[in-house]
Write a protein that holds these residues in place. Structure first.
Motif, mmCIF file in Angstrom:
data_model
loop_
_atom_site.group_PDB
_atom_site.id
_atom_site.type_symbol
_atom_site.label_atom_id
_atom_site.label_comp_id
_atom_site.label_asym_id
_atom_site.label_seq_id
_atom_site.Cartn_x
_atom_site.Cartn_y
_atom_site.Cartn_z
ATOM 1 N N THR A 110 74.655 46.774 4.976
ATOM 2 C CA THR A 110 73.631 45.718 5.053
ATOM 3 C C THR A 110 72.225 46.314 5.110
ATOM 4 O O THR A 110 72.044 47.494 5.419
ATOM 5 C CB THR A 110 73.845 44.863 6.309
ATOM 6 O OG1 THR A 110 73.589 45.676 7.465
ATOM 7 C CG2 THR A 110 75.252 44.286 6.368
ATOM 8 N N LEU A 111 71.247 45.469 4.849
ATOM 9 C CA LEU A 111 69.857 45.901 4.951
ATOM 10 C C LEU A 111 69.514 46.311 6.382
ATOM 11 O O LEU A 111 68.763 47.261 6.597
ATOM 12 C CB LEU A 111 68.921 44.782 4.484
ATOM 13 C CG LEU A 111 68.950 44.499 2.978
ATOM 14 C CD1 LEU A 111 68.052 43.309 2.646
ATOM 15 C CD2 LEU A 111 68.528 45.725 2.188
ATOM 16 N N GLN A 112 70.091 45.623 7.352
ATOM 17 C CA GLN A 112 69.842 45.980 8.750
ATOM 18 C C GLN A 112 70.400 47.372 9.059
ATOM 19 O O GLN A 112 69.764 48.165 9.748
ATOM 20 C CB GLN A 112 70.459 44.948 9.702
ATOM 21 C CG GLN A 112 70.161 45.226 11.167
ATOM 22 C CD GLN A 112 68.673 45.230 11.467
ATOM 23 O OE1 GLN A 112 67.970 44.306 11.130
ATOM 24 N NE2 GLN A 112 68.199 46.302 12.099
ATOM 25 N N MET A 113 71.571 47.673 8.531
ATOM 26 C CA MET A 113 72.151 49.001 8.730
ATOM 27 C C MET A 113 71.239 50.068 8.144
ATOM 28 O O MET A 113 70.997 51.103 8.766
ATOM 29 C CB MET A 113 73.535 49.085 8.080
ATOM 30 C CG MET A 113 74.587 48.231 8.763
ATOM 31 S SD MET A 113 76.057 48.023 7.742
ATOM 32 C CE MET A 113 76.842 49.596 7.945
ATOM 33 N N LEU A 114 70.716 49.811 6.953
ATOM 34 C CA LEU A 114 69.829 50.777 6.314
ATOM 35 C C LEU A 114 68.534 50.953 7.104
ATOM 36 O O LEU A 114 68.024 52.071 7.229
ATOM 37 C CB LEU A 114 69.540 50.358 4.874
ATOM 38 C CG LEU A 114 70.754 50.352 3.945
ATOM 39 C CD1 LEU A 114 70.365 49.818 2.573
ATOM 40 C CD2 LEU A 114 71.387 51.723 3.841
ATOM 41 N N ALA A 115 68.012 49.864 7.659
ATOM 42 C CA ALA A 115 66.805 49.954 8.493
ATOM 43 C C ALA A 115 67.089 50.790 9.741
ATOM 44 O O ALA A 115 66.259 51.608 10.154
ATOM 45 C CB ALA A 115 66.324 48.553 8.870
ATOM 46 N N ASP A 116 68.259 50.591 10.354
ATOM 47 C CA ASP A 116 68.640 51.368 11.534
ATOM 48 C C ASP A 116 68.774 52.857 11.196
ATOM 49 O O ASP A 116 68.348 53.721 11.969
ATOM 50 C CB ASP A 116 69.954 50.855 12.123
ATOM 51 C CG ASP A 116 69.824 49.464 12.724
ATOM 52 O OD1 ASP A 116 68.680 49.003 12.963
ATOM 53 O OD2 ASP A 116 70.878 48.827 12.939
ATOM 54 N N VAL A 117 69.356 53.142 10.041
ATOM 55 C CA VAL A 117 69.525 54.529 9.614
ATOM 56 C C VAL A 117 68.156 55.170 9.382
ATOM 57 O O VAL A 117 67.921 56.317 9.759
ATOM 58 C CB VAL A 117 70.397 54.619 8.341
ATOM 59 C CG1 VAL A 117 70.356 55.994 7.724
ATOM 60 C CG2 VAL A 117 71.820 54.227 8.669
ATOM 61 N N ARG A 118 67.256 54.419 8.794
ATOM 62 C CA ARG A 118 65.907 54.932 8.548
ATOM 63 C C ARG A 118 65.215 55.291 9.865
ATOM 64 O O ARG A 118 64.605 56.343 9.991
ATOM 65 C CB ARG A 118 65.104 53.893 7.789
ATOM 66 C CG ARG A 118 63.729 54.332 7.415
ATOM 67 C CD ARG A 118 63.030 53.141 6.850
ATOM 68 N NE ARG A 118 62.001 53.472 5.953
ATOM 69 C CZ ARG A 118 61.473 52.628 5.107
ATOM 70 N NH1 ARG A 118 61.963 51.415 5.005
ATOM 71 N NH2 ARG A 118 60.475 52.962 4.337
ATOM 72 N N ARG A 119 65.342 54.412 10.859
ATOM 73 C CA ARG A 119 64.763 54.702 12.176
ATOM 74 C C ARG A 119 65.414 55.942 12.788
ATOM 75 O O ARG A 119 64.742 56.801 13.349
ATOM 76 C CB ARG A 119 64.929 53.504 13.115
ATOM 77 C CG ARG A 119 63.801 52.496 13.017
ATOM 78 C CD ARG A 119 63.859 51.466 14.132
ATOM 79 N NE ARG A 119 65.077 50.660 14.108
ATOM 80 C CZ ARG A 119 65.292 49.651 13.274
ATOM 81 N NH1 ARG A 119 64.362 49.296 12.406
ATOM 82 N NH2 ARG A 119 66.420 48.977 13.319
#
Length: 141
Positions: A110-119
């Motif tokens: 998900t986009l949220q997972m990708l945002a978390d990975v980026r952080r």
């Protein structure tokens, strides 16, 4: 583009992987190469210089990346583990079954997972800098 410098099998593999990627996306894509010795071969670097001129990341590129650096590579510390966990939750039965499982696993990102990975990647890079490139896993929460 002088594709004669690229061994046929490497060229064909890269081209087949990009076959369904729209040209508009290919024009802005970057390629990240790990620094493993087999991927540092002159033929590999030549292929990347031709297919991704000034747009590939890895040992020997204009954007260097250290070899074997899974701590700061979000593909290694997150994506491949997530995909493998989904794909191999039960044993695949056929080649087509395996392909379908991979597609489903990729679709589950998900986009949220990708945002978390980026952080998380930003945190990991900062910890790596704090310890001057030494081990930092123990500093992560």
């Amino acid at each position: 583009m002088n594709v004669s410098l690229i061994p046929n099998y490497k060229f064909n593999l890269i081209i087949s992987l990009l076959e369904d990627v729209p040209l508009s996306l290919r024009l802005v894509m970057w390629f990240q190469q790990d620094g493993a010795p087999s991927h540092y071969a002159r033929s590999s670097r030549n292929a990347l210089n031709i297919l991704y001129p000034n747009k590939w990341i890895g040992r020997g590129s204009l954007t260097p990346w250290p070899p074997r650096s899974p701590d700061i590579n979000h593909l290694d510390f997150f994506l491949w583990g997530f995909i493998k966990e989904k794909v191999f939750s039960t044993k695949p039965t056929t080649r087509d079954n395996m392909k379908e499982r991979i597609r489903q696993a990729c679709a589950a990102v998900t986009l949220q997972m990708l945002a978390d990975v980026r952080r998380s990647l930003n945190t990991r890079i900062n910890r790596c800098l704090e310890v001057h490139g030494n081990n930092f896993e123990h500093l992560l929460q």
